[in-house]
Motif scaffolding. Structure first.
Motif, PDB file in Angstrom:
ATOM      1  N   PRO A 157      23.591  43.775  43.202  1.00 28.79           N
ATOM      2  CA  PRO A 157      23.784  42.373  42.814  1.00 28.79           C
ATOM      3  C   PRO A 157      23.116  41.483  43.850  1.00 28.79           C
ATOM      4  N   GLY A 158      22.755  40.297  43.428  1.00 28.96           N
ATOM      5  CA  GLY A 158      22.112  39.362  44.343  1.00 28.96           C
ATOM      6  C   GLY A 158      23.126  38.530  45.095  1.00 28.96           C
ATOM      7  N   GLY A 159      22.742  37.304  45.381  1.00 29.40           N
ATOM      8  CA  GLY A 159      23.583  36.410  46.166  1.00 29.40           C
ATOM      9  C   GLY A 159      23.147  36.407  47.618  1.00 29.40           C
ATOM     10  N   LEU A 160      23.433  35.288  48.266  1.00 29.92           N
ATOM     11  CA  LEU A 160      23.118  35.165  49.687  1.00 29.92           C
ATOM     12  C   LEU A 160      24.363  34.719  50.443  1.00 29.92           C
ATOM     13  N   PRO A 161      24.612  35.341  51.561  1.00 33.73           N
ATOM     14  CA  PRO A 161      23.760  36.277  52.305  1.00 33.73           C
ATOM     15  C   PRO A 161      23.930  37.746  51.927  1.00 33.73           C
ATOM     16  N   GLY A 162      24.580  38.040  50.796  1.00 28.66           N
ATOM     17  CA  GLY A 162      24.801  39.430  50.403  1.00 28.66           C
ATOM     18  C   GLY A 162      23.534  40.258  50.356  1.00 28.66           C
ATOM     19  N   THR A 163      22.488  39.704  49.760  1.00 27.41           N
ATOM     20  CA  THR A 163      21.223  40.427  49.669  1.00 27.41           C
ATOM     21  C   THR A 163      20.660  40.728  51.054  1.00 27.41           C
ATOM     22  N   THR A 164      20.759  39.767  51.951  1.00 28.43           N
ATOM     23  CA  THR A 164      20.277  39.982  53.320  1.00 28.43           C
ATOM     24  C   THR A 164      21.027  41.136  53.972  1.00 28.43           C
ATOM     25  N   HIS A 165      22.349  41.176  53.777  1.00 35.28           N
ATOM     26  CA  HIS A 165      23.148  42.269  54.359  1.00 35.28           C
ATOM     27  C   HIS A 165      22.745  43.624  53.764  1.00 35.28           C
ATOM     28  N   LEU A 166      22.512  43.683  52.448  1.00 35.08           N
ATOM     29  CA  LEU A 166      22.052  44.926  51.827  1.00 35.08           C
ATOM     30  C   LEU A 166      20.705  45.346  52.399  1.00 35.08           C
TER      31      LEU A 166
END
Length: 183
Positions: free
Chosen positions: A69-78
């Motif tokens: 899934p996307g989202g920020l800062p989630g994508t950065t953490h992935l």
């Protein structure tokens, strides 16, 4: 029964993650949610989700698909987690599906999985340096072989239904979609 892993990182996009989890489970797919660490994970809009397990506990398990899934800062953490890159590359090498929505196709790009592929993402989230290595499309859902990408929260339902069809059947997808009362 097909198995899908959905890693959850702090700051994930709730609409995307919950839609994916729900639609795929309605389709009869086994969905495993895994936090990058133990405990509840808060989305980018403050909605907390308790994952089924941790990524560490399932990183070596067999899955038919990994969906980011996307989202920020989630994508950065992935993207910053080497286990995520290793898992994506291993699954792609084994002939499994890799999928991402919104900002998360950037993780696929940074892992080298979009080179020579058609893909999409949230408009401002694909690394510009990697754009020349792929064919970037502004379509709701793009499939190129075993790589599937999508634009953002507004395309989450189409994305989830596309994934359910790939993992099960067109008839199953149609049944799930009809039960959802989609126009």
């Amino acid at each position: 029964m097909k198995r899908v892993l959905i890693p959850l990182a702090e700051g994930f996009e709730e609409v995307e993650a919950v839609t994916l989890i729900d639609v795929l489970r309605r389709a009869g797919v086994t969905v495993v949610t895994a936090g990058l660490k133990a405990g509840a994970v808060s989305g980018s809009h403050g909605v907390a989700v308790v994952p089924d397990t941790t990524l560490e506990a399932v990183v070596d398990d067999r899955f038919d698909m990994v969906v980011l899934p996307g989202g920020l800062p989630g994508t950065t953490h992935l993207d910053e987690d080497p286990r995520v890159h290793a898992l994506l590359k291993r699954l792609e090498g084994e002939g499994g599906y890799v999928a991402a929505i919104c900002a998360a196709p950037a993780v696929l790009a940074n892992a080298g999985l979009l080179s020579g592929k058609r893909a999409t993402s949230y408009p401002t989230c694909m690394p510009e340096a990697l754009l020349p290595t792929m064919t970037y499309l502004e379509e709701p859902v793009v499939r190129d072989g075993r790589v599937i990408t999508s634009r953002g929260p507004g395309t989450a339902m189409d994305f989830a239904l596309t994934l359910s069809e790939l993992l099960t059947s067109k008839a199953n997808r149609d049944e799930v979609e009809a039960d959802l009362m989609r126009p």
